[in-house]
Design an enzyme around this catalytic site. Structure first.
Site, PDB file in Angstrom:
ATOM      1  N   HIS A 266       0.869  -1.175   0.000  1.00  0.00           N
ATOM      2  CA  HIS A 266       0.000   0.000   0.000  1.00  0.00           C
ATOM      3  C   HIS A 266       0.909   1.229   0.000  1.00  0.00           C
ATOM      4  O   HIS A 266       1.830   1.323   0.789  1.00  0.00           O
ATOM      5  CB  HIS A 266      -0.896   0.011   1.249  1.00  0.00           C
ATOM      6  CG  HIS A 266      -2.015   1.014   1.165  1.00  0.00           C
ATOM      7  ND1 HIS A 266      -1.802   2.377   1.205  1.00  0.00           N
ATOM      8  CD2 HIS A 266      -3.354   0.844   1.031  1.00  0.00           C
ATOM      9  CE1 HIS A 266      -2.973   2.992   1.104  1.00  0.00           C
ATOM     10  NE2 HIS A 266      -3.929   2.097   0.993  1.00  0.00           N
ATOM     11  N   ASP A 322      -7.426  -4.676   1.166  1.00  0.00           N
ATOM     12  CA  ASP A 322      -8.176  -5.179   0.015  1.00  0.00           C
ATOM     13  C   ASP A 322      -8.043  -6.687  -0.135  1.00  0.00           C
ATOM     14  O   ASP A 322      -8.939  -7.348  -0.649  1.00  0.00           O
ATOM     15  CB  ASP A 322      -7.682  -4.520  -1.282  1.00  0.00           C
ATOM     16  CG  ASP A 322      -7.889  -3.026  -1.262  1.00  0.00           C
ATOM     17  OD1 ASP A 322      -8.994  -2.599  -0.922  1.00  0.00           O
ATOM     18  OD2 ASP A 322      -6.940  -2.290  -1.578  1.00  0.00           O
TER      19      ASP A 322
END
Lengths: 385, 385
Positions: A266, A322
């Site tokens: 990320h 996610d």
């Protein structure tokens, strides 16, 4: 003129007291409260009120807010008719942008379209916020049924936000553990400082556009493949892998080709995404509750995580929020291409908190440009070109 | 971290070669061509192609583009049904945001919702641009009839863009002078550097969202009363004044109360808005063509302009483009609350030029924030608050 920085990377675009990320330490806090504590103790309703008002509500404040949310879940039947006139082949995010934009016509925010004076009225802002957060979940769940040719399942007002959301997808009494998992997923996705969709909220809000137009703009921005949609990609990748024994070869081939492994790493976090371990632990709870009997998708996901941990942890790349949320939504029976619409439902809390904050100290966004084009040209008649 | 500037005032947010303003000299140029020359010699079709491609087209290029626009004017009947399901009391800008967002489902831009590779394909970008610019005019004119309970007037492909637009409003053969005036209005509103709605285009486009989502986001941003809508306010003000003999007292009272005189002054221009004299001159042409027999609105507008010139010219405040365009649209029989939708139709050319430019050198917008909130709080159980 200040230096031009593409994407405004590192350029402060607002003053905000809503959330903060410490990417080095892997911390995310809403209104100063660490996300881990909110996920462990709070509910989406409470977190929404915290994001909006800045303080944890009293029991009475939370009860009032929850009742307002419950009583605003239903949508007019003309909205259902509008949704039925949309092509079922369209992407659910396009449906959501369309439906939310239309809400302004069905439930006028007309005060905001005149001189804007009443936009500073906190009660007005609060009421609009409740209506949008309550109805977005209904619209998103309705679409699952409408696009399959069935009438949608009307919302119930005797359930929590997450329980009712789950109920509207399946029509069944919500499983308590799945409802709790969905509740936590909503909390974890509710806010994440100034990303592209939240920035779109600020830009659109700064012209004093109605909150429906503001949220429709944010939904459009979230729909882009560089922003929302990563958990959809994760599940598509897991389906592509198919079997646990295919994982190693698949991951190594992607790494060798320098291809993205969806759900890993990320840009904001140099270490672990703080939201990931929370979902990982819920995934384990779910597995335990099912006596270890999990879906193939779940099994593949576990092996992907192990293989990626082995190959990528030394580079500081770990599974992100996610990676797990897609797998969990699949377990809830939610279609893959609707994952991003759930993200939008959760994020509506943060978007509307930023809408309110923008109105409290508004200035219209009008940045400048570095002009790199032509100057002083003269028109040439078409027969002389 | 750079300094925080509210509204990003003066902060460069993009490199662009589409248009430039010289506010000191009162100049606006598209791709280096002064607006005065384009208004005098060009058409909306040609200016759109100039904005998109950067060069004045050859006769063949313009003919091809015009044919593409003409053949894409019709919209599917399901879009008409969708529009019929919208409340007629809603604002036309809300209708337009809804309808444009839905176009992505009716005419999929699915290439753009996957990995974005084809977004760099110029032919794809060009085709999407044609479809959106052609259809927006149709949708806007359709709404006039649908909200009055009548079937819309289908577009014709034997007319220019402006002629057909005018025809769809009235169903009558377009008056050549009015069609030319509308053509010039479209040219003058087609582009204006990085204002809030164009900035929203860049932000939404930067996630590789579909162009329908991008334009829907821009429409939502334009709908705010601080951005679009000034020409609507002008005409409402003229109606409020009512008679030429009321003008002086009305203007002086507003000036004494430090209230806005709609259509006067422009934050980007220290001298005259270069677009205003062009429309003023067309207004005179129209008056002459009608042998001086003008509407009451027109008469009041003339006196307002004289009185404001007398009171405000010494402060560098003159009538701007909105002052004249509203009066002219009224002469075309266009309802006041649809003026901003015409602005959106014209500006779609500039928006889509910026969409294309953003894709050509994309970086997702993710500015930062000055965090002013709490830190290190601990969750308190609800019964202890």
């Amino acid at each position: 003129m200040s230096e031009y920085l593409p994407g405004l990377a590192g350029v402060p675009a607002t003053k905000s007291n809503i959330s903060a990320i410490d990417g080095e330490k892997g911390l995310l806090a809403y209104r100063g409260y660490p996300l881990e504590e909110l996920a462990a103790n709070s509910s989406f309703e409470e977190v929404t009120l915290l994001l909006l008002d800045g303080e944890l509500p009293t029991a009475n404040e939370l009860k009032d807010f929850d009742e307002q949310l419950r009583s605003n879940r239903a949508v007019k039947y003309n909205i259902r008719e509008l949704m039925k006139s949309l092509p079922i082949t369209g992407h659910p995010m396009e449906m959501l942008q369309t439906a939310v934009a239309s809400l302004g016509m069905f439930y006028p925010a007309s005060e905001c379209l005149t001189d804007g004076a009443s936009c500073e009225d906190l009660q007005y802002v609060h009421n609009m916020t409740v209506k949008i957060i309550a109805r977005m979940a209904t619209i998103v769940a309705m679409w699952k049924h409408i696009r399959n040719g069935y009438d949608p399942i009307p919302p119930r007002d005797d359930l929590t936000y997450a329980e009712n959301f789950l109920y509207m997808w399946t029509g069944k009494e919500p499983d308590p553990l799945l409802a709790r998992i969905l509740d936590v997923c909503l909390i974890l996705h509710a806010e994440h400082t100034i990303n592209a969709s939240t920035f779109a909220v600020l830009v659109t809000a700064s012209t004093l556009a109605s909150p429906y137009s503001v949220i429709a703009s944010a939904i459009g921005t979230l729909s882009g493949p560089l922003h929302g949609g990563a958990n959809q990609k994760v599940v598509e990748m897991l389906h592509e892998i198919g079997e646990p024994e295919n994982v190693e070869a698949y991951i190594d081939a992607r790494l060798a080709n320098k291809e993205v492994i969806w759900g890993m790493g990320h840009r904001e976090y140099k270490t672990k995404d703080p939201r990931a371990p929370i979902l990982q632990s819920l995934m384990m709870d779910l597995m335990e509750a099912r006596g270890g009997k999990m879906s193939k998708l779940f099994e593949v996901a576990q092996v992907v995580e192990e293989v990626c941990e082995d190959r990528l942890a030394n580079k500081g790349v770990y599974a992100n929020v996610d990676f797990y949320s897609g797998v969990l939504y699949s377990e809830m029976g939610i279609p893959t291409d609707q994952f991003t619409t759930i993200f939008a439902v959760a994020r509506s809390a943060g978007w509307l908190a930023h809408w309110r904050e923008q109105l409290s100290d508004n200035r219209i966004f009008r940045p400048t440009q570095v002009y790199t084009g032509e100057s002083n040209r003269s028109y040439i008649p078409i027969d002389k070109r």
